[in-house]
Design a protein around this motif. Sequence first.
Motif, PDB file in Angstrom:
ATOM      1  N   SER A   1       0.894  -1.175  -0.005  1.00 64.67           N
ATOM      2  CA  SER A   1       0.174   0.131  -0.078  1.00 64.67           C
ATOM      3  C   SER A   1       0.816   1.290   0.090  1.00 64.67           C
ATOM      4  CB  SER A   1      -0.948   0.161   1.225  1.00 64.67           C
ATOM      5  OG  SER A   1      -0.304   0.161   2.322  1.00 64.67           O
ATOM      6  N   ILE A   2       2.067   1.303   0.428  1.00 58.78           N
ATOM      7  CA  ILE A   2       2.810   2.350   0.549  1.00 58.78           C
ATOM      8  C   ILE A   2       3.479   2.434  -0.636  1.00 58.78           C
ATOM      9  CG2 ILE A   2       5.186   3.132   1.445  1.00 58.78           C
ATOM     10  CD1 ILE A   2       4.289   2.083   4.190  1.00 58.78           C
ATOM     11  N   ILE A   3       3.878   1.631  -1.344  1.00 59.12           N
ATOM     12  CA  ILE A   3       4.338   1.697  -2.646  1.00 59.12           C
ATOM     13  C   ILE A   3       3.183   2.172  -3.957  1.00 59.12           C
ATOM     14  CG2 ILE A   3       5.296   0.376  -4.558  1.00 59.12           C
ATOM     15  CD1 ILE A   3       6.603  -1.790  -2.510  1.00 59.12           C
ATOM     16  N   ILE A   4       2.154   1.756  -3.516  1.00 58.68           N
ATOM     17  CA  ILE A   4       1.104   2.191  -4.547  1.00 58.68           C
ATOM     18  C   ILE A   4       0.823   3.611  -4.165  1.00 58.68           C
ATOM     19  CG2 ILE A   4      -1.438   1.895  -5.030  1.00 58.68           C
ATOM     20  CD1 ILE A   4      -1.244  -1.069  -4.469  1.00 58.68           C
ATOM     21  N   ALA A   5       0.725   3.926  -2.914  1.00 59.54           N
ATOM     22  CA  ALA A   5       0.209   5.237  -2.637  1.00 59.54           C
ATOM     23  C   ALA A   5       1.519   6.287  -3.226  1.00 59.54           C
ATOM     24  CB  ALA A   5       0.251   5.700  -1.279  1.00 59.54           C
ATOM     25  N   THR A   6       2.694   5.828  -3.078  1.00 63.04           N
ATOM     26  CA  THR A   6       3.940   6.673  -3.653  1.00 63.04           C
ATOM     27  C   THR A   6       3.833   6.893  -5.210  1.00 63.04           C
ATOM     28  OG1 THR A   6       5.388   5.927  -1.698  1.00 63.04           O
ATOM     29  CG2 THR A   6       6.256   6.708  -3.618  1.00 63.04           C
ATOM     30  N   LEU A   7       3.668   5.772  -5.740  1.00 66.16           N
ATOM     31  CA  LEU A   7       3.427   5.683  -7.251  1.00 66.16           C
ATOM     32  C   LEU A   7       2.151   6.644  -7.658  1.00 66.16           C
ATOM     33  CD1 LEU A   7       4.359   2.000  -8.072  1.00 66.16           C
ATOM     34  CD2 LEU A   7       5.711   3.913  -8.372  1.00 66.16           C
ATOM     35  N   ALA A   8       1.127   6.526  -7.093  1.00 64.27           N
ATOM     36  CA  ALA A   8      -0.002   7.365  -7.687  1.00 64.27           C
ATOM     37  C   ALA A   8       0.223   8.762  -7.167  1.00 64.27           C
ATOM     38  CB  ALA A   8      -1.190   6.811  -6.547  1.00 64.27           C
ATOM     39  N   ILE A   9       0.965   8.961  -5.846  1.00 67.23           N
ATOM     40  CA  ILE A   9       1.155  10.701  -5.746  1.00 67.23           C
ATOM     41  C   ILE A   9       2.150  11.061  -6.614  1.00 67.23           C
ATOM     42  CG2 ILE A   9       2.207  12.089  -4.126  1.00 67.23           C
ATOM     43  CD1 ILE A   9       1.078  10.250  -1.918  1.00 67.23           C
ATOM     44  N   ASN A  10       3.382  10.262  -6.910  1.00 65.15           N
ATOM     45  CA  ASN A  10       4.123  10.703  -7.730  1.00 65.15           C
ATOM     46  C   ASN A  10       3.414  10.951  -9.342  1.00 65.15           C
ATOM     47  OD1 ASN A  10       6.611  11.085  -9.072  1.00 65.15           O
ATOM     48  ND2 ASN A  10       7.221   9.181  -9.298  1.00 65.15           N
ATOM     49  N   ASP A  11       2.561  10.032  -9.897  1.00 67.94           N
ATOM     50  CA  ASP A  11       2.043  10.337 -11.059  1.00 67.94           C
ATOM     51  C   ASP A  11       1.235  11.449 -10.972  1.00 67.94           C
ATOM     52  OD1 ASP A  11       0.820   9.508 -13.725  1.00 67.94           O
ATOM     53  OD2 ASP A  11      -1.000   9.180 -12.641  1.00 67.94           O
ATOM     54  N   LEU A  12       0.386  11.676  -9.855  1.00 64.85           N
ATOM     55  CA  LEU A  12      -0.564  12.972  -9.920  1.00 64.85           C
ATOM     56  C   LEU A  12       0.217  14.452  -9.786  1.00 64.85           C
ATOM     57  CD1 LEU A  12      -3.202  11.713  -7.329  1.00 64.85           C
ATOM     58  CD2 LEU A  12      -3.467  12.330  -9.748  1.00 64.85           C
ATOM     59  N   VAL A  13       1.137  14.221  -9.067  1.00 64.81           N
ATOM     60  CA  VAL A  13       2.337  15.408  -9.105  1.00 64.81           C
ATOM     61  C   VAL A  13       2.875  15.677 -10.351  1.00 64.81           C
ATOM     62  CG1 VAL A  13       4.631  16.213  -8.158  1.00 64.81           C
ATOM     63  CG2 VAL A  13       2.931  15.350  -6.636  1.00 64.81           C
ATOM     64  N   ARG A  14       3.319  14.790 -11.285  1.00 66.98           N
ATOM     65  CA  ARG A  14       3.792  14.812 -12.392  1.00 66.98           C
ATOM     66  C   ARG A  14       2.828  15.504 -13.613  1.00 66.98           C
ATOM     67  NH1 ARG A  14       3.351  11.674 -16.721  1.00 66.98           N
ATOM     68  NH2 ARG A  14       2.684   9.894 -15.318  1.00 66.98           N
ATOM     69  N   ARG A  15       1.731  14.838 -13.265  1.00 59.91           N
ATOM     70  CA  ARG A  15       0.449  15.307 -14.290  1.00 59.91           C
ATOM     71  C   ARG A  15       0.278  16.738 -14.092  1.00 59.91           C
ATOM     72  NH1 ARG A  15      -2.058  11.456 -17.077  1.00 59.91           N
ATOM     73  NH2 ARG A  15      -1.765   9.437 -16.231  1.00 59.91           N
ATOM     74  N   HIS A  16       0.319  17.374 -12.602  1.00 59.26           N
ATOM     75  CA  HIS A  16      -0.124  18.515 -12.291  1.00 59.26           C
ATOM     76  C   HIS A  16       1.136  19.325 -12.740  1.00 59.26           C
ATOM     77  CE1 HIS A  16      -1.622  21.898  -9.967  1.00 59.26           C
ATOM     78  NE2 HIS A  16      -0.559  22.090  -9.548  1.00 59.26           N
ATOM     79  N   SER A  17       2.191  19.170 -12.767  1.00 58.33           N
ATOM     80  CA  SER A  17       3.462  19.900 -13.101  1.00 58.33           C
ATOM     81  C   SER A  17       3.584  20.214 -14.430  1.00 58.33           C
ATOM     82  CB  SER A  17       4.769  19.432 -12.285  1.00 58.33           C
ATOM     83  OG  SER A  17       5.017  18.204 -12.868  1.00 58.33           O
ATOM     84  N   ARG A  18       3.144  19.010 -15.163  1.00 59.36           N
ATOM     85  CA  ARG A  18       3.001  19.088 -16.796  1.00 59.36           C
ATOM     86  C   ARG A  18       2.150  20.112 -17.104  1.00 59.36           C
ATOM     87  NH1 ARG A  18       1.731  14.001 -19.835  1.00 59.36           N
ATOM     88  NH2 ARG A  18       2.319  13.310 -18.018  1.00 59.36           N
ATOM     89  N   ASN A  19       0.770  20.065 -16.389  1.00 58.28           N
ATOM     90  CA  ASN A  19      -0.268  20.974 -16.823  1.00 58.28           C
ATOM     91  C   ASN A  19       0.169  22.432 -16.600  1.00 58.28           C
ATOM     92  OD1 ASN A  19      -1.571  19.217 -17.709  1.00 58.28           O
ATOM     93  ND2 ASN A  19      -3.059  18.719 -15.876  1.00 58.28           N
ATOM     94  N   ARG A  20       0.924  22.632 -15.410  1.00 64.42           N
ATOM     95  CA  ARG A  20       1.256  24.117 -14.983  1.00 64.42           C
ATOM     96  C   ARG A  20       2.281  24.607 -16.010  1.00 64.42           C
ATOM     97  NH1 ARG A  20       1.800  25.569  -8.993  1.00 64.42           N
ATOM     98  NH2 ARG A  20       0.967  27.464  -9.644  1.00 64.42           N
TER      99      ARG A  20
END
Length: 91
Positions: free
Chosen positions: A69-88
Amino acid sequence: MALMGAQKARTTHWFREHRGAFPSIVALLAVAVLWVAGAIGGIGFLAEASSPMMMLTGLYVGLAVVAVSIIIATLAINDLVRRHSRNRARR
């Protein structure tokens, strides 16, 4: 009444724009539900273990669930941050 329709339209518009982030959001929600269920009392089955080996097996399974669950949460947060920074950066 018109405001309620406008708010609903904005929500569906947001989902259409961020369709790729939906799996990461679902994964984060699933991990949060897992941790809340564990905090509320999901570990109570260990107290009723019939043998020490059963308790040890339950502890190992619990450790694996926590690690995954920690690995999944880390990967999901990393994906969301990457998408957000790409959009900005695109703006």
